[in-house]
Motif scaffolding. Structure first.
Motif, PDB file in Angstrom:
ATOM      1  N   SER A 174      -8.760  19.102  -1.171  1.00 31.75           N
ATOM      2  CA  SER A 174      -9.441  20.304  -1.658  1.00 31.75           C
ATOM      3  C   SER A 174      -9.583  20.313  -3.178  1.00 31.75           C
ATOM      4  O   SER A 174     -10.345  21.117  -3.716  1.00 31.75           O
ATOM      5  CB  SER A 174      -8.710  21.563  -1.184  1.00 31.75           C
ATOM      6  OG  SER A 174      -7.351  21.545  -1.565  1.00 31.75           O
ATOM      7  N   VAL A 175      -8.857  19.442  -3.889  1.00 39.42           N
ATOM      8  CA  VAL A 175      -9.010  19.328  -5.345  1.00 39.42           C
ATOM      9  C   VAL A 175     -10.205  18.457  -5.687  1.00 39.42           C
ATOM     10  O   VAL A 175     -10.905  18.684  -6.670  1.00 39.42           O
ATOM     11  CB  VAL A 175      -7.721  18.765  -5.979  1.00 39.42           C
ATOM     12  CG1 VAL A 175      -7.922  18.453  -7.454  1.00 39.42           C
ATOM     13  CG2 VAL A 175      -6.567  19.760  -5.806  1.00 39.42           C
ATOM     14  N   GLY A 176     -10.444  17.421  -4.867  1.00 39.44           N
ATOM     15  CA  GLY A 176     -11.570  16.532  -5.127  1.00 39.44           C
ATOM     16  C   GLY A 176     -11.284  15.124  -4.656  1.00 39.44           C
ATOM     17  O   GLY A 176     -10.223  14.835  -4.095  1.00 39.44           O
ATOM     18  N   PRO A 177     -12.218  14.200  -4.870  1.00 39.24           N
ATOM     19  CA  PRO A 177     -12.045  12.811  -4.446  1.00 39.24           C
ATOM     20  C   PRO A 177     -10.944  12.126  -5.244  1.00 39.24           C
ATOM     21  O   PRO A 177     -10.515  12.618  -6.292  1.00 39.24           O
ATOM     22  CB  PRO A 177     -13.411  12.174  -4.709  1.00 39.24           C
ATOM     23  CG  PRO A 177     -14.002  13.002  -5.796  1.00 39.24           C
ATOM     24  CD  PRO A 177     -13.509  14.408  -5.558  1.00 39.24           C
ATOM     25  N   MET A 178     -10.502  10.965  -4.744  1.00 38.81           N
ATOM     26  CA  MET A 178      -9.376  10.271  -5.367  1.00 38.81           C
ATOM     27  C   MET A 178      -9.527   8.765  -5.237  1.00 38.81           C
ATOM     28  O   MET A 178     -10.206   8.270  -4.332  1.00 38.81           O
ATOM     29  CB  MET A 178      -8.059  10.713  -4.727  1.00 38.81           C
ATOM     30  CG  MET A 178      -7.964  10.384  -3.248  1.00 38.81           C
ATOM     31  SD  MET A 178      -6.937  11.545  -2.319  1.00 38.81           S
ATOM     32  CE  MET A 178      -7.908  13.068  -2.412  1.00 38.81           C
ATOM     33  N   HIS A 179      -8.891   8.048  -6.136  1.00 38.92           N
ATOM     34  CA  HIS A 179      -8.860   6.594  -6.087  1.00 38.92           C
ATOM     35  C   HIS A 179      -8.047   6.160  -4.877  1.00 38.92           C
ATOM     36  O   HIS A 179      -7.048   6.791  -4.512  1.00 38.92           O
ATOM     37  CB  HIS A 179      -8.217   6.069  -7.376  1.00 38.92           C
ATOM     38  CG  HIS A 179      -8.249   4.586  -7.533  1.00 38.92           C
ATOM     39  ND1 HIS A 179      -9.416   3.883  -7.726  1.00 38.92           N
ATOM     40  CD2 HIS A 179      -7.255   3.662  -7.523  1.00 38.92           C
ATOM     41  CE1 HIS A 179      -9.132   2.598  -7.844  1.00 38.92           C
ATOM     42  NE2 HIS A 179      -7.834   2.439  -7.721  1.00 38.92           N
ATOM     43  N   ALA A 180      -8.461   5.064  -4.242  1.00 39.13           N
ATOM     44  CA  ALA A 180      -7.785   4.594  -3.039  1.00 39.13           C
ATOM     45  C   ALA A 180      -6.318   4.293  -3.315  1.00 39.13           C
ATOM     46  O   ALA A 180      -5.978   3.613  -4.295  1.00 39.13           O
ATOM     47  CB  ALA A 180      -8.481   3.343  -2.506  1.00 39.13           C
ATOM     48  N   TRP A 216      -9.569  11.346 -15.224  1.00 36.58           N
ATOM     49  CA  TRP A 216      -8.225  11.097 -14.708  1.00 36.58           C
ATOM     50  C   TRP A 216      -7.912  11.914 -13.461  1.00 36.58           C
ATOM     51  O   TRP A 216      -6.988  11.580 -12.719  1.00 36.58           O
ATOM     52  CB  TRP A 216      -7.186  11.376 -15.798  1.00 36.58           C
ATOM     53  CG  TRP A 216      -7.142  10.286 -16.831  1.00 36.58           C
ATOM     54  CD1 TRP A 216      -8.177   9.494 -17.231  1.00 36.58           C
ATOM     55  CD2 TRP A 216      -6.012   9.872 -17.600  1.00 36.58           C
ATOM     56  NE1 TRP A 216      -7.775   8.611 -18.194  1.00 36.58           N
ATOM     57  CE2 TRP A 216      -6.441   8.825 -18.447  1.00 36.58           C
ATOM     58  CE3 TRP A 216      -4.686  10.283 -17.670  1.00 36.58           C
ATOM     59  CZ2 TRP A 216      -5.584   8.185 -19.333  1.00 36.58           C
ATOM     60  CZ3 TRP A 216      -3.838   9.653 -18.567  1.00 36.58           C
ATOM     61  CH2 TRP A 216      -4.277   8.612 -19.379  1.00 36.58           C
ATOM     62  N   ASN A 217      -8.659  12.992 -13.223  1.00 39.92           N
ATOM     63  CA  ASN A 217      -8.488  13.730 -11.971  1.00 39.92           C
ATOM     64  C   ASN A 217      -8.675  12.815 -10.781  1.00 39.92           C
ATOM     65  O   ASN A 217      -7.926  12.865  -9.804  1.00 39.92           O
ATOM     66  CB  ASN A 217      -9.507  14.879 -11.898  1.00 39.92           C
ATOM     67  CG  ASN A 217      -8.850  16.233 -11.983  1.00 39.92           C
ATOM     68  OD1 ASN A 217      -7.648  16.354 -12.188  1.00 39.92           O
ATOM     69  ND2 ASN A 217      -9.658  17.268 -11.826  1.00 39.92           N
ATOM     70  N   PHE A 218      -9.676  11.975 -10.852  1.00 38.51           N
ATOM     71  CA  PHE A 218      -9.973  11.046  -9.766  1.00 38.51           C
ATOM     72  C   PHE A 218      -8.884   9.982  -9.643  1.00 38.51           C
ATOM     73  O   PHE A 218      -8.484   9.618  -8.537  1.00 38.51           O
ATOM     74  CB  PHE A 218     -11.327  10.373 -10.021  1.00 38.51           C
ATOM     75  CG  PHE A 218     -11.687   9.316  -9.009  1.00 38.51           C
ATOM     76  CD1 PHE A 218     -12.188   9.674  -7.763  1.00 38.51           C
ATOM     77  CD2 PHE A 218     -11.520   7.975  -9.304  1.00 38.51           C
ATOM     78  CE1 PHE A 218     -12.519   8.704  -6.826  1.00 38.51           C
ATOM     79  CE2 PHE A 218     -11.853   6.996  -8.387  1.00 38.51           C
ATOM     80  CZ  PHE A 218     -12.357   7.359  -7.131  1.00 38.51           C
ATOM     81  N   LEU A 219      -8.392   9.492 -10.769  1.00 43.09           N
ATOM     82  CA  LEU A 219      -7.405   8.406 -10.743  1.00 43.09           C
ATOM     83  C   LEU A 219      -6.048   8.843 -10.221  1.00 43.09           C
ATOM     84  O   LEU A 219      -5.360   8.073  -9.541  1.00 43.09           O
ATOM     85  CB  LEU A 219      -7.227   7.817 -12.152  1.00 43.09           C
ATOM     86  CG  LEU A 219      -8.401   7.069 -12.762  1.00 43.09           C
ATOM     87  CD1 LEU A 219      -8.008   6.538 -14.139  1.00 43.09           C
ATOM     88  CD2 LEU A 219      -8.849   5.928 -11.856  1.00 43.09           C
ATOM     89  N   PRO A 258       0.795  -1.232   0.000  1.00 40.34           N
ATOM     90  CA  PRO A 258       0.000   0.000   0.000  1.00 40.34           C
ATOM     91  C   PRO A 258       0.826   1.280   0.000  1.00 40.34           C
ATOM     92  O   PRO A 258       0.389   2.302  -0.543  1.00 40.34           O
ATOM     93  CB  PRO A 258      -0.829  -0.125   1.285  1.00 40.34           C
ATOM     94  CG  PRO A 258      -0.953  -1.595   1.515  1.00 40.34           C
ATOM     95  CD  PRO A 258       0.360  -2.169   1.068  1.00 40.34           C
ATOM     96  N   SER A 259       2.027   1.254   0.596  1.00 46.95           N
ATOM     97  CA  SER A 259       2.850   2.463   0.664  1.00 46.95           C
ATOM     98  C   SER A 259       3.555   2.774  -0.646  1.00 46.95           C
ATOM     99  O   SER A 259       4.081   3.875  -0.815  1.00 46.95           O
ATOM    100  CB  SER A 259       3.889   2.328   1.777  1.00 46.95           C
ATOM    101  OG  SER A 259       3.274   2.244   3.042  1.00 46.95           O
ATOM    102  N   ALA A 260       3.606   1.805  -1.552  1.00 49.26           N
ATOM    103  CA  ALA A 260       4.258   2.002  -2.845  1.00 49.26           C
ATOM    104  C   ALA A 260       3.208   2.271  -3.917  1.00 49.26           C
ATOM    105  O   ALA A 260       2.006   2.098  -3.697  1.00 49.26           O
ATOM    106  CB  ALA A 260       5.093   0.773  -3.210  1.00 49.26           C
ATOM    107  N   SER A 261       3.680   2.691  -5.079  1.00 52.77           N
ATOM    108  CA  SER A 261       2.778   2.937  -6.213  1.00 52.77           C
ATOM    109  C   SER A 261       3.400   2.373  -7.481  1.00 52.77           C
ATOM    110  O   SER A 261       4.630   2.310  -7.599  1.00 52.77           O
ATOM    111  CB  SER A 261       2.524   4.437  -6.402  1.00 52.77           C
ATOM    112  OG  SER A 261       1.894   5.003  -5.273  1.00 52.77           O
ATOM    113  N   PRO A 262       2.578   1.980  -8.452  1.00 51.65           N
ATOM    114  CA  PRO A 262       3.124   1.554  -9.746  1.00 51.65           C
ATOM    115  C   PRO A 262       3.856   2.710 -10.426  1.00 51.65           C
ATOM    116  O   PRO A 262       3.472   3.880 -10.270  1.00 51.65           O
ATOM    117  CB  PRO A 262       1.875   1.156 -10.542  1.00 51.65           C
ATOM    118  CG  PRO A 262       0.798   0.956  -9.521  1.00 51.65           C
ATOM    119  CD  PRO A 262       1.105   1.899  -8.402  1.00 51.65           C
TER     120      PRO A 262
END
Length: 424
Positions: free
Chosen positions: A91-97, A81-84, A47-51
């Motif tokens: 404050s920008v908006g919701p996001m993917h987990a 893609w803003n969400f992804l 979870p702490s890393a990202s692709p």
């Protein structure tokens, strides 16, 4: 109210050097992916890393949202893609987990690279038209942000490859002549009231300010970082089996996860997994990566302590330059300290980020920036500790004496090591 062209020009920042830096730093991110397959770039190892695909998209998202979107004529370059690819800007908006970033097979790596090209084309046009001083500062922040993600890309890739039974190499090892460890020694630090924090020259993140006074007690700082060989002696002396050496939270974590040695070491303590694959353990090189809890336990075992961030910064700021083993060296792993005749502290910059004993908290008078950018650093000032100095995967121009990196004390996948301090 109208603005004359001459008045408008006086409000614009010079963009030629900024455009050059933009092109260079953006290309450096792509260069890190040379030789990788798409399959390497879509997996998330924890979870702490990202692709890597996510890092490439998110850094582009940053420029689109904080630079391009300031133009009233701008329209989103990709729907949804803003969400992804928002990271943590509430404050920008919701996001993917965050923990589910590795589940995104679409958009593809090719889609993300197309997006980067579109963002870069729009940014080139924007910079050619000229930007205000305020917007130029945001572009610079975006570039520093991208360099942070370049480090994360290599950290995350190392963790990912370490889980593969084939132990693949990212880049071949650079030939190095083995050398003995520099003789350990101490440097007396200054005492009394000193100034720390950003001095106002050049770029700095908001958490490096304001510059302020601190009181330093009599102290010493080690002349180099703690080595693999020294840490191996700690292990052989039962360092991971003696609860009296450990902070309570650290002991609980070490027991729960069965820590017996640094995360990429072999059980026989003779080799370690690196970005060059598995290599023989260099006893003279800095131990890395380890958690704060492990560094603190070692310091207790050695009859010492970790430096405070003020002690570290005051020592580093007085060095004549920021020479060190950075990403440009191509080593991509910490190297042994120079055994030459210099009596200056070694490895203050590069090799591995150095844990300090200081909590990551606000400096006196600190105020986060307004708007979404204010979420960049300030909201993380809880439960983390400060690291200093940069690492072998850090761009050389990215660090300075006042730079404050921060991680949770149990984190042990980032390129972190330590040096000892002591009361004098």
């Amino acid at each position: 109210m109208s603005v004359t062209s001459s008045a408008l020009a006086s409000q614009l920042a010079p963009t030629s050097s900024l455009a050059g830096a933009y092109a260079r730093i953006r290309q450096a991110s792509l260069a890190l992916c040379d030789g990788l397959a798409p399959e390497d770039m879509v997996l998330q190892s924890m979870p702490s890393a990202s692709p890597l695909k996510w890092h490439l998209a998110h850094t582009s998202w940053f420029f689109e949202n904080f630079i391009l979107a300031t133009d009233a004529q701008h329209r989103p370059l990709r729907d949804g893609w803003n969400f992804l690819f928002n990271s943590y800007y509430q404050s920008v908006g919701p996001m993917h987990a965050r923990a589910a970033r590795g589940l995104l097979s679409r958009p593809t790596v090719a889609d993300v690279l197309d997006y980067r090209r579109d963002v870069d084309a729009a940014m080139r046009e924007r910079l050619e038209r000229g930007v205000s001083v305020e917007l130029a500062a945001l572009v610079r922040l975006g570039l520093e942000h991208e360099q942070q993600h370049q480090e994360l890309m290599l950290m995350d890739l190392l963790h990912l490859f370490s889980l593969n039974p084939l132990e693949p190499a990212y880049r071949p090892a650079t030939a190095r002549t083995p050398q003995p460890a520099r003789t350990p020694g101490w440097h007396r630090g200054r005492e009394g009231i000193v100034m720390i924090g950003h001095d106002g020259e050049g770029f700095a993140f908001d958490n490096e300010s304001p510059r302020h006074r601190v009181l330093l007690q009599p102290h010493r700082i080690a002349n180099r970082m703690v080595t693999n060989g020294e840490f191996r002696e700690f292990i052989r002396d039962g360092g991971y089996r003696r609860p009296t050496l450990w902070l309570s939270d650290g002991w609980a974590k070490a027991c729960a996860e069965a820590w017996q040695h640094p995360p990429y070491w072999s059980d026989d303590l003779d080799s370690e997994f690196t970005l060059a694959g598995r290599v023989a353990l260099d006893p003279a090189a800095p131990v890395c990566p380890i958690s704060y809890f492990e560094a603190d336990a070692y310091a207790r075992w050695a009859g010492a302590r970790l430096p405070t961030e003020a002690e570290w910064e005051d020592m580093a700021a007085r060095l004549p330059d920021r020479h060190g083993n950075f990403v440009e060296s191509g080593a991509l792993r910490p190297l042994a300290a120079d055994i030459g005749t210099s009596d200056l502290p070694q490895q203050m910059y590069g090799d591995a980020w150095e844990w300090t004993s200081s909590a990551y908290s606000a400096y006196p008078g600190y105020r986060p920036d307004d708007g979404a950018i204010g979420e960049y650093n300030g909201k993380f000032m809880s439960g983390q500790l400060v690291l200093r100095g940069g690492a072998c995967i850090t761009p050389a121009a990215h660090v300075r004496a006042s730079y404050r990196n921060f991680f949770y004390p149990a984190d042990r996948w980032q390129f972190a090591g330590f040096r000892l301090g002591q009361d004098a």
